[in-house]
Design a protein around this motif. Sequence first.
Motif, PDB file in Angstrom:
ATOM      1  N   LYS A 135       0.850  -1.197   0.000  1.00 14.67           N
ATOM      2  CA  LYS A 135       0.000   0.000   0.000  1.00 14.67           C
ATOM      3  C   LYS A 135       0.884   1.245   0.000  1.00 14.67           C
ATOM      4  O   LYS A 135       1.980   1.248   0.548  1.00 14.67           O
ATOM      5  N   VAL A 136       0.348   2.307  -0.611  1.00 11.34           N
ATOM      6  CA  VAL A 136       0.988   3.620  -0.501  1.00 11.34           C
ATOM      7  C   VAL A 136       0.348   4.329   0.681  1.00 11.34           C
ATOM      8  O   VAL A 136      -0.859   4.569   0.690  1.00 11.34           O
ATOM      9  N   HIS A 137       1.161   4.651   1.699  1.00 12.97           N
ATOM     10  CA  HIS A 137       0.616   5.241   2.924  1.00 12.97           C
ATOM     11  C   HIS A 137       0.541   6.758   2.846  1.00 12.97           C
ATOM     12  O   HIS A 137      -0.468   7.361   3.197  1.00 12.97           O
ATOM     13  N   SER A 138       1.622   7.380   2.404  1.00  9.45           N
ATOM     14  CA  SER A 138       1.647   8.845   2.403  1.00  9.45           C
ATOM     15  C   SER A 138       2.626   9.347   1.361  1.00  9.45           C
ATOM     16  O   SER A 138       3.423   8.591   0.805  1.00  9.45           O
ATOM     17  N   ASN A 139       2.554  10.644   1.103  1.00 12.73           N
ATOM     18  CA  ASN A 139       3.427  11.307   0.134  1.00 12.73           C
ATOM     19  C   ASN A 139       4.150  12.442   0.854  1.00 12.73           C
ATOM     20  O   ASN A 139       3.516  13.397   1.310  1.00 12.73           O
ATOM     21  N   LEU A 140       5.468  12.323   0.978  1.00 13.45           N
ATOM     22  CA  LEU A 140       6.240  13.323   1.721  1.00 13.45           C
ATOM     23  C   LEU A 140       6.477  14.590   0.904  1.00 13.45           C
ATOM     24  O   LEU A 140       6.702  15.660   1.465  1.00 13.45           O
ATOM     25  N   THR A 141       6.439  14.477  -0.434  1.00  7.65           N
ATOM     26  CA  THR A 141       6.719  15.632  -1.296  1.00  7.65           C
ATOM     27  C   THR A 141       5.453  16.415  -1.616  1.00  7.65           C
ATOM     28  O   THR A 141       5.433  17.649  -1.605  1.00  7.65           O
ATOM     29  N   MET A 142       4.383  15.702  -1.931  1.00 10.46           N
ATOM     30  CA  MET A 142       3.073  16.290  -2.232  1.00 10.46           C
ATOM     31  C   MET A 142       3.148  17.363  -3.319  1.00 10.46           C
ATOM     32  O   MET A 142       2.632  18.468  -3.182  1.00 10.46           O
ATOM     33  N   SER A 143       3.795  17.015  -4.429  1.00 12.55           N
ATOM     34  CA  SER A 143       3.927  17.979  -5.530  1.00 12.55           C
ATOM     35  C   SER A 143       2.607  18.182  -6.261  1.00 12.55           C
ATOM     36  O   SER A 143       2.385  19.213  -6.895  1.00 12.55           O
ATOM     37  N   ASN A 144       1.734  17.172  -6.199  1.00 14.10           N
ATOM     38  CA  ASN A 144       0.411  17.234  -6.838  1.00 14.10           C
ATOM     39  C   ASN A 144       0.510  17.572  -8.324  1.00 14.10           C
ATOM     40  O   ASN A 144      -0.297  18.318  -8.871  1.00 14.10           O
ATOM     41  N   THR A 145       1.512  16.985  -8.992  1.00 11.11           N
ATOM     42  CA  THR A 145       1.723  17.269 -10.417  1.00 11.11           C
ATOM     43  C   THR A 145       1.256  16.116 -11.311  1.00 11.11           C
ATOM     44  O   THR A 145       1.541  16.107 -12.503  1.00 11.11           O
ATOM     45  N   TRP A 146       0.553  15.156 -10.740  1.00 13.87           N
ATOM     46  CA  TRP A 146       0.088  14.018 -11.529  1.00 13.87           C
ATOM     47  C   TRP A 146      -0.907  14.480 -12.590  1.00 13.87           C
ATOM     48  O   TRP A 146      -1.563  15.513 -12.451  1.00 13.87           O
TER      49      TRP A 146
END
Length: 646
Positions: A359-370
């Motif tokens: 599972k993917v738990h969290s995103n430390l960068t959170m660039s939100n560029t998807w």
Amino acid sequence: MDNIKRLKELTGQIQKAAYAYYGLDRPLMTDKEYDDLYDELSALEKETNCVLSGSPTIKVQGFVLDGFTKVKHTKPMLSANKTKDTKEIEKFVTNNRFYGSYKLDGLTVVVRYKNGEFTQGITRGNGIEGEDVTEQCRFIKNLPMSIPYKNNLELRGECVISWDEFKRINKDLDIPFSHPRNLAAGTLRNLDLNIIKDRNLSFVVFECVTDMKEDSKSETLIDVHNMGFEIVPFTKLNSTVDQVCDALQPEFYQYPTDGVIFELDSRKLSESLGATSHHECCRMALKWEDELYETKLNDIEWNTSKTGLINPVAVFEAVDLDGAITTRATLHNISYIENLQLGIGDTIQVYRANMVIPKVHSNLTMSNTWKLPDKCPCCGGDVEMHNENESKTLHCINPDCKAKLLGKLVHFVSKNAINIDGLSEQTLQKFINLGWLNSFRDIYYLSEYKKEMYKLDGFGKKSVDKLIESIEKSRNTTLDRFIYGLCIPLIGRTASKEISKSCANGNVGQFITIMSLEGNQPFIGLDGFGKEMCNSIVHWWIYNKQNFYELIEEFNFRESVNNGNVKQVLEDKIFVITGSLKFYKNRDELVNVIERNGGKVSGSVSAKTSYLINNDVASTSGKNKKAHDLGIPIISEGEFIQMITS
């Protein structure tokens, strides 16, 4: 943020997640995310000395589904107090006799016996009363229906599905279940008992509610085992906490688990300790700490399924997840990606949920560029977003998408449709990939590739010749099978049979004549043929009639034969459905169940109607009023279930 405001926010979030988890069997978040929110709430309540009404820390999470018969439990079914700290466990057990067992991850169920015979099965529900699932329990293969113990007996256990069975079922599903717990819960609550019969549910006992005049709970469990029940594995009395944890690793067990239960062995001591409104004080659960690993997100892969649903998958740099080298994990849906604010190159944290599922738990960068795909990755066709149950999903809307083609071909050649032996899903996929299949009609020209087939791995001359023979044999069919195989939305087997009967018992020319009449509503007068079904077949005809004309050239239609020797439970009964549904996903699913059991569905109440299905029996709606006037029984979904299972 103000502490009280955060308390309210956390309570609401957990209550919403709990309803989705327990009531709908459709989790909104991972177990770890839920546990993190729960732990934050618990810590904040201790810090502020404030506990809000309805807090999940003082109330058992669980829901009773409307429509099942509600049954009150002999004693409240409470949760176990939980911790992730072994020191708290050591403090809890102190010098008392105790044992450890797996904390099973399924659906908690009570079973009752009288005079040695199984009499009732009940879900946990809200802890005070649960749902009667007696008939469903009769299909749990390891649950004894008769036992040598002749006094009244009540047991508590977990309805679970093994990892092997979970993998077997998921391999054939377009949208796989995310975890065996959801599969087990959804199966036991399923209204179609044929589905339950085809899935290997197990019942594992962890507690004997009945006082069998023995103080040792572990000895009582052994007695229960000797009656024929499967019991949860438990450790020797007074092993150390570390020894218990070492002995009960999840990879040692066939069923999913999410921790270890430490149980005080003495029944008398346990009763003297009492309980809170949330948990009994005689046991404590040690929840496994999911270890997080950092890695880099390299890509988001989008895969189109055979229904057109486009599923996102995270592709990341290889990471060792507790001994398993992993590079991929499902991202579930668009809402899940939005919450994580993903972007290629981001540093993400991944883990193995319950030490099994990546599972993917969290995103430390959170660039939100998807980027959301604007075309189907399979066919390049247009896509559209759906928003159901607060989850956004992406779908291909190209009817000729090859991913969709596979699903249609699988249905077309199935036993109840054209019935071609040897054309498995894997074989069809191979032929699509080779460019041999782009439509239903192409099946009847596969003989042109006979020599090439002989050279394919796994295709011997004998099997190829047998396949071609089966294809040729299928040219002789009936109109009802043909129509059913065409994958016309809302047109199931029963509707196909009714259409065929109305066309001089299977005359394809008459079918074409009826469909070609301008401005008509074809088949609207047939029993169970409503306006939506009529609109669906008209819409289908507009876009597919040329393909239909070409396809029928490959067939010889014979008159349909009705097997009058097989009488189904709903045969000769006509149902009308109104109001909202609680158990079935949608009205089509309920219609299909009725048709599979030999019944018919109509869009309006008339003197021919046998039953009106409406969960609001006391409603003053037009259909209810007309049913009352005509003396037609109004039944709920629960009563309908009893009708098809009794």
